[in-house]
Motif scaffolding. Structure first.
Motif, PDB file in Angstrom:
ATOM      1  N   LEU A  84       4.468 -62.287 -19.059  1.00  0.00           N
ATOM      2  CA  LEU A  84       3.899 -61.479 -20.135  1.00  0.00           C
ATOM      3  C   LEU A  84       3.680 -62.274 -21.417  1.00  0.00           C
ATOM      4  O   LEU A  84       2.766 -61.974 -22.190  1.00  0.00           O
ATOM      5  CB  LEU A  84       4.803 -60.271 -20.428  1.00  0.00           C
ATOM      6  N   ASP A  85       4.488 -63.291 -21.651  1.00  0.00           N
ATOM      7  CA  ASP A  85       4.354 -64.091 -22.870  1.00  0.00           C
ATOM      8  C   ASP A  85       3.565 -65.372 -22.641  1.00  0.00           C
ATOM      9  O   ASP A  85       3.520 -66.227 -23.524  1.00  0.00           O
ATOM     10  CB  ASP A  85       5.745 -64.443 -23.423  1.00  0.00           C
ATOM     11  N   GLU A  86       2.938 -65.501 -21.463  1.00  0.00           N
ATOM     12  CA  GLU A  86       2.149 -66.693 -21.157  1.00  0.00           C
ATOM     13  C   GLU A  86       0.822 -66.607 -21.926  1.00  0.00           C
ATOM     14  O   GLU A  86      -0.007 -65.735 -21.641  1.00  0.00           O
ATOM     15  CB  GLU A  86       1.888 -66.788 -19.651  1.00  0.00           C
ATOM     16  N   PRO A  87       0.592 -67.509 -22.910  1.00  0.00           N
ATOM     17  CA  PRO A  87      -0.619 -67.398 -23.727  1.00  0.00           C
ATOM     18  C   PRO A  87      -1.910 -67.532 -22.929  1.00  0.00           C
ATOM     19  O   PRO A  87      -2.936 -66.952 -23.297  1.00  0.00           O
ATOM     20  CB  PRO A  87      -0.460 -68.539 -24.745  1.00  0.00           C
ATOM     21  N   ARG A  88      -1.856 -68.290 -21.828  1.00  0.00           N
ATOM     22  CA  ARG A  88      -3.081 -68.488 -21.046  1.00  0.00           C
ATOM     23  C   ARG A  88      -3.480 -67.241 -20.267  1.00  0.00           C
ATOM     24  O   ARG A  88      -4.582 -67.159 -19.731  1.00  0.00           O
ATOM     25  CB  ARG A  88      -2.912 -69.685 -20.105  1.00  0.00           C
ATOM     26  N   LEU A  89      -2.585 -66.252 -20.195  1.00  0.00           N
ATOM     27  CA  LEU A  89      -2.916 -64.985 -19.526  1.00  0.00           C
ATOM     28  C   LEU A  89      -3.218 -63.871 -20.524  1.00  0.00           C
ATOM     29  O   LEU A  89      -3.468 -62.737 -20.113  1.00  0.00           O
ATOM     30  CB  LEU A  89      -1.769 -64.557 -18.606  1.00  0.00           C
ATOM     31  N   ALA A  90      -3.189 -64.207 -21.796  1.00  0.00           N
ATOM     32  CA  ALA A  90      -3.576 -63.212 -22.796  1.00  0.00           C
ATOM     33  C   ALA A  90      -5.047 -62.870 -22.600  1.00  0.00           C
ATOM     34  O   ALA A  90      -5.905 -63.740 -22.555  1.00  0.00           O
ATOM     35  CB  ALA A  90      -3.340 -63.770 -24.191  1.00  0.00           C
ATOM     36  N   GLY A  91      -5.337 -61.619 -22.449  1.00  0.00           N
ATOM     37  CA  GLY A  91      -6.718 -61.212 -22.198  1.00  0.00           C
ATOM     38  C   GLY A  91      -7.084 -61.186 -20.731  1.00  0.00           C
ATOM     39  O   GLY A  91      -8.224 -60.864 -20.381  1.00  0.00           O
ATOM     40  N   TYR A  92      -6.145 -61.519 -19.827  1.00  0.00           N
ATOM     41  CA  TYR A  92      -6.419 -61.526 -18.382  1.00  0.00           C
ATOM     42  C   TYR A  92      -5.992 -60.173 -17.826  1.00  0.00           C
ATOM     43  O   TYR A  92      -4.804 -59.883 -17.676  1.00  0.00           O
ATOM     44  CB  TYR A  92      -5.663 -62.667 -17.722  1.00  0.00           C
ATOM     45  N   ALA A  93      -6.959 -59.338 -17.514  1.00  0.00           N
ATOM     46  CA  ALA A  93      -6.680 -57.927 -17.204  1.00  0.00           C
ATOM     47  C   ALA A  93      -5.875 -57.735 -15.928  1.00  0.00           C
ATOM     48  O   ALA A  93      -5.221 -56.697 -15.757  1.00  0.00           O
ATOM     49  CB  ALA A  93      -7.993 -57.162 -17.103  1.00  0.00           C
ATOM     50  N   LEU A  94      -5.917 -58.713 -15.019  1.00  0.00           N
ATOM     51  CA  LEU A  94      -5.208 -58.527 -13.756  1.00  0.00           C
ATOM     52  C   LEU A  94      -3.700 -58.442 -13.951  1.00  0.00           C
ATOM     53  O   LEU A  94      -3.014 -57.764 -13.179  1.00  0.00           O
ATOM     54  CB  LEU A  94      -5.543 -59.681 -12.797  1.00  0.00           C
ATOM     55  N   LEU A  95      -3.172 -59.095 -14.990  1.00  0.00           N
ATOM     56  CA  LEU A  95      -1.725 -59.040 -15.210  1.00  0.00           C
ATOM     57  C   LEU A  95      -1.252 -57.622 -15.516  1.00  0.00           C
ATOM     58  O   LEU A  95      -0.386 -57.091 -14.794  1.00  0.00           O
ATOM     59  CB  LEU A  95      -1.333 -60.030 -16.314  1.00  0.00           C
TER      60      LEU A  95
END
Length: 438
Positions: free
Chosen positions: A381-392
């Protein structure tokens, strides 16, 4: 310059525009590649221009004069005449022998087209044609260029895509794509890039850039990041064509090339089943597996068998094995999640990334239960590279709902819906959100 835009004011002759569009899509890359070999990489823009001009002339002339007996040869002959005229005017042919050689080369190419259209292609000519296109692929994917520029250049030079088409494919302004292409060609000139397949020492590193570009192209065709359509069949088809071309050529027919081809084919085989009658997205559990393309599946499994003959395992091998596990399962319930989880573990060793970790968490949830998945997903959840990645947030919602934690699932879906999505993806998540309630 878009081919569709060029077609304005052309008399409505049934079949002519369709034939020209088909020929240009099929022949544009061949013609540009061969003209670039004949006249040199410095004339890449000229090659593109004269091929476009040949198209425009066909659209204007054929409705009145009739379609020639060898339309592909006609297009190339028209393009090479314009190229020769332009080079003569520029004074680049200082040696008359060079001009004669160029004329002979383009005449031989046109003769090969005529034989191919009569159904009797010469194998040496076909081999030379593949060589020309491969050289151009490597030129477009030169390491001096960014990945975005590489893909745009591949689409423009080998796929015959107009600037506006490329802009629509990536939801970018045409002016941005035009500038990107101009900068890419300038960098190629500054780098003194050669039109060649690299030698054995340089090939492995250069091939990785080529494969990555083809895979990016495929991914955008298979699941467009935004927009009204989930699937872009033109991009999908061009990626498959390039993958087959690379796999069929000796120097580039390597295990990782076969693995990428297998991966693309196994995914592409499911295309028809991914969309419902109203264009809605159907994920694997809801797909009608009888709609999967059996010919593409067979071709994909054959490519995966060839990929296994090497002594090196690439990230494409692991991804292809995951796709094969889904493709070989008789039903969603019979999916081998243990095998899929093991391949994601391997992929985390070969090419670790937050997206791979996310997919591994999903596989673990399917194998070990939703609680196990949520443990892994919470860590991301705190991974910046997944910010904005809707699948998470969407997958968190799925596993929360399985545990009966509907309020948390609804909040996670709200978070996913606040992000950039294609229209089919958005409709799918909205349906899921409505089923959970407020």
């Amino acid at each position: 310059m878009s081919r569709r835009d060029d077609a304005r004011d052309v008399p409505d002759e049934p079949g002519v525009e369709g034939l020209v569009d088909h020929l240009f899509r099929e022949r544009a890359g061949q013609m540009v590649a061969s003209l670039t070999r004949i006249f040199g990489p410095d004339h890449l823009q000229l090659a593109e221009d004269v091929v476009q001009e040949a198209l425009l002339r066909a659209l204007r002339v054929w409705p009145f004069s009739g379609v020639p007996a060898d339309p592909g040869g006609w297009l190339f002959t028209t393009a090479r005449r314009r190229a020769l005229d332009a080079v003569r005017r520029s004074g680049r042919f200082r040696d008359k022998r060079a001009e004669i050689a160029a004329g002979e080369a383009v005449a031989a190419w046109a003769d090969g087209v005529r034989r191919a259209e009569r159904g009797a292609p010469d194998e040496a000519w076909l081999s030379g044609l593949r060589d020309d296109q491969l050289r151009l692929v490597f030129l477009c994917c030169h390491p001096a260029l960014s990945s975005d520029a590489q893909v745009a250049l591949v689409l423009k030079t080998l796929g015959g895509f107009g600037t506006e088409e490329i802009a629509r494919a990536f939801l970018t302004a045409p002016a941005t794509i035009a500038q990107r292409l101009v900068r890419a060609k300038r960098r190629l000139r500054e780098a003194d890039a050669r039109l060649e397949v690299p030698g054995p020492g340089e090939l492995p590193a250069r091939l990785q850039a080529v494969l990555a570009s083809v895979y990016l192209l495929f991914n955008e065709g298979y699941a467009a990041h935004r927009g009204a359509s989930l699937v872009r069949r033109d991009l999908l088809g061009e990626a498959l064509r390039l993958g087959r071309l690379l796999a069929a050529h000796g120097p580039t027919a390597r295990p990782e090339t076969e693995a990428l081809l297998a991966l693309m084919l196994l995914h592409a085989a499911r295309t028809e089943a991914r969309l419902g009658t109203q264009g809605e997205l159907l994920v694997l559990p809801g797909q009608d597996r009888s709609l999967w393309d059996r010919a593409l599946l067979a071709e994909g499994f054959a490519a995966l068998d060839r990929a296994a003959r090497g002594d090196r395992v690439s990230p494409y091998h692991a991804q292809a094995a995951i796709a094969a596990a889904h493709a070989s399962a008789p039903s969603w319930e019979q999916t081998d999640w243990g095998l899929i989880l093991s391949q994601y573990e391997l992929l985390m060793q070969l090419a670790p990334s937050p997206v791979v970790a996310l997919n591994r968490a999903v596989a673990r949830g399917m194998r070990e239960g939703p609680a196990a998945a949520l443990v892994d997903l919470e860590l991301l959840l705190d991974e910046p590279r997944l910010a904005g990645y809707a699948l998470l947030p969407a997958m968190r919602a799925e596993f929360l709902a399985r545990l009966g934690r509907d309020a948390e699932a609804a909040l996670a879906l709200d978070a996913a819906l606040a992000l950039d999505l294609s229209e089919p993806e958005r409709r799918l998540l909205e349906q899921r959100r409505a089923s959970i309630g407020s």
